[in-house]
Design a protein around this motif. Sequence first.
Motif, PDB file in Angstrom:
ATOM      1  N   UNK A  42       0.839  -1.205   0.000  1.00 47.93           N
ATOM      2  CA  UNK A  42       0.000   0.000   0.000  1.00 47.93           C
ATOM      3  C   UNK A  42       0.872   1.254   0.000  1.00 47.93           C
ATOM      4  N   UNK A  43       1.946   1.249   0.793  1.00 49.92           N
ATOM      5  CA  UNK A  43       2.863   2.387   0.819  1.00 49.92           C
ATOM      6  C   UNK A  43       3.514   2.626  -0.528  1.00 49.92           C
ATOM      7  N   UNK A  44       3.930   1.552  -1.205  1.00 50.05           N
ATOM      8  CA  UNK A  44       4.542   1.699  -2.521  1.00 50.05           C
ATOM      9  C   UNK A  44       3.554   2.220  -3.558  1.00 50.05           C
ATOM     10  N   UNK A  45       2.307   1.762  -3.488  1.00 45.73           N
ATOM     11  CA  UNK A  45       1.279   2.245  -4.420  1.00 45.73           C
ATOM     12  C   UNK A  45       1.026   3.738  -4.213  1.00 45.73           C
ATOM     13  N   UNK A  50       1.589   9.326  -6.020  1.00 47.73           N
ATOM     14  CA  UNK A  50       1.950  10.708  -5.702  1.00 47.73           C
ATOM     15  C   UNK A  50       3.108  11.172  -6.577  1.00 47.73           C
ATOM     16  N   UNK A  51       4.095  10.330  -6.759  1.00 50.77           N
ATOM     17  CA  UNK A  51       5.254  10.709  -7.568  1.00 50.77           C
ATOM     18  C   UNK A  51       4.893  10.842  -9.045  1.00 50.77           C
ATOM     19  N   UNK A  52       4.030   9.977  -9.526  1.00 52.70           N
ATOM     20  CA  UNK A  52       3.649   9.974 -10.947  1.00 52.70           C
ATOM     21  C   UNK A  52       2.829  11.202 -11.310  1.00 52.70           C
ATOM     22  N   UNK A  53       1.924  11.603 -10.433  1.00 49.82           N
ATOM     23  CA  UNK A  53       1.001  12.679 -10.754  1.00 49.82           C
ATOM     24  C   UNK A  53       1.337  13.992 -10.060  1.00 49.82           C
ATOM     25  N   UNK A  55       2.523  17.609  -9.773  1.00 52.24           N
ATOM     26  CA  UNK A  55       2.447  18.643 -10.803  1.00 52.24           C
ATOM     27  C   UNK A  55       3.810  19.286 -11.038  1.00 52.24           C
ATOM     28  N   UNK A  56       4.473  19.701  -9.987  1.00 51.67           N
ATOM     29  CA  UNK A  56       5.747  20.410 -10.162  1.00 51.67           C
ATOM     30  C   UNK A  56       6.883  19.558  -9.623  1.00 51.67           C
ATOM     31  N   UNK A  57       7.472  18.817 -10.491  1.00 55.71           N
ATOM     32  CA  UNK A  57       8.627  18.011 -10.130  1.00 55.71           C
ATOM     33  C   UNK A  57       9.876  18.699 -10.649  1.00 55.71           C
ATOM     34  N   UNK A  58      10.884  18.874  -9.808  1.00 50.97           N
ATOM     35  CA  UNK A  58      12.088  19.552 -10.289  1.00 50.97           C
ATOM     36  C   UNK A  58      12.763  18.807 -11.435  1.00 50.97           C
ATOM     37  N   UNK A  59      12.674  17.495 -11.451  1.00 52.37           N
ATOM     38  CA  UNK A  59      13.291  16.732 -12.520  1.00 52.37           C
ATOM     39  C   UNK A  59      12.603  17.027 -13.850  1.00 52.37           C
ATOM     40  N   UNK A  60      11.293  17.152 -13.836  1.00 55.72           N
ATOM     41  CA  UNK A  60      10.566  17.456 -15.074  1.00 55.72           C
ATOM     42  C   UNK A  60      10.932  18.850 -15.575  1.00 55.72           C
ATOM     43  N   UNK A  61      11.051  19.813 -14.673  1.00 49.86           N
ATOM     44  CA  UNK A  61      11.410  21.173 -15.073  1.00 49.86           C
ATOM     45  C   UNK A  61      12.812  21.202 -15.667  1.00 49.86           C
ATOM     46  N   UNK A  62      13.734  20.481 -15.032  1.00 55.36           N
ATOM     47  CA  UNK A  62      15.093  20.444 -15.554  1.00 55.36           C
ATOM     48  C   UNK A  62      15.127  19.768 -16.919  1.00 55.36           C
TER      49      UNK A  62
END
Length: 126
Positions: A42-45, A50-53, A55-62
Motif C-alpha cells: 500500500x505504501x509503494x502504491x 503521488x510521484x507519478x502525478x 504537478x511540479x517536479x524539479x526533474x521534469x522542469x530540468x
Amino acid sequence: MKNRTSVIIIGTLITLALIGVIGQVTENPAGFIQKIAVFVVIGLIIFYVVRRFSISSPQKKEQRAFLRAARKSKKRFLQKNGDSSAKNYSIGNLSTLKKGRLKKKPPSHLTVIDGKKGKKKNRASF
C-alpha cells in the motif's frame, strides 16, 4: 530535566510497541508477515501515485529546460553551418521565430567588477 516527561512517554510507547510486535510474531508469524507485506505494498502504491502525478517536479522542469536548450543549440548550429536543410527548417518555423522576436528580454543589470588579478597574494598573511 525539562524534557524528562517527553522522554519517558516516548520510551514507554516504544517499549509497548516492541512488546506488541514480539507478541504478534510469536503468536501468528504468517499473519504478521502478511500484515507487513500489505503495509509495504500500500505504501509503494501511494508513493508511486503521488510521484507519478505530482504537478511540479524539479526533474521534469530540468528535463524541459534541457530539451529547450538542446533545440536552441541545434537551431543555432544549423544556421551557422548554412546547410540547405537549415534554411528549410527556418522557413518552416518562420511564425515561431517572429513570435520570439517580438518578445524582448529586459536588459541585465549585472556589472563586471575588476578585481586585483595582477597583484600577487601574500601567502604569509593567511
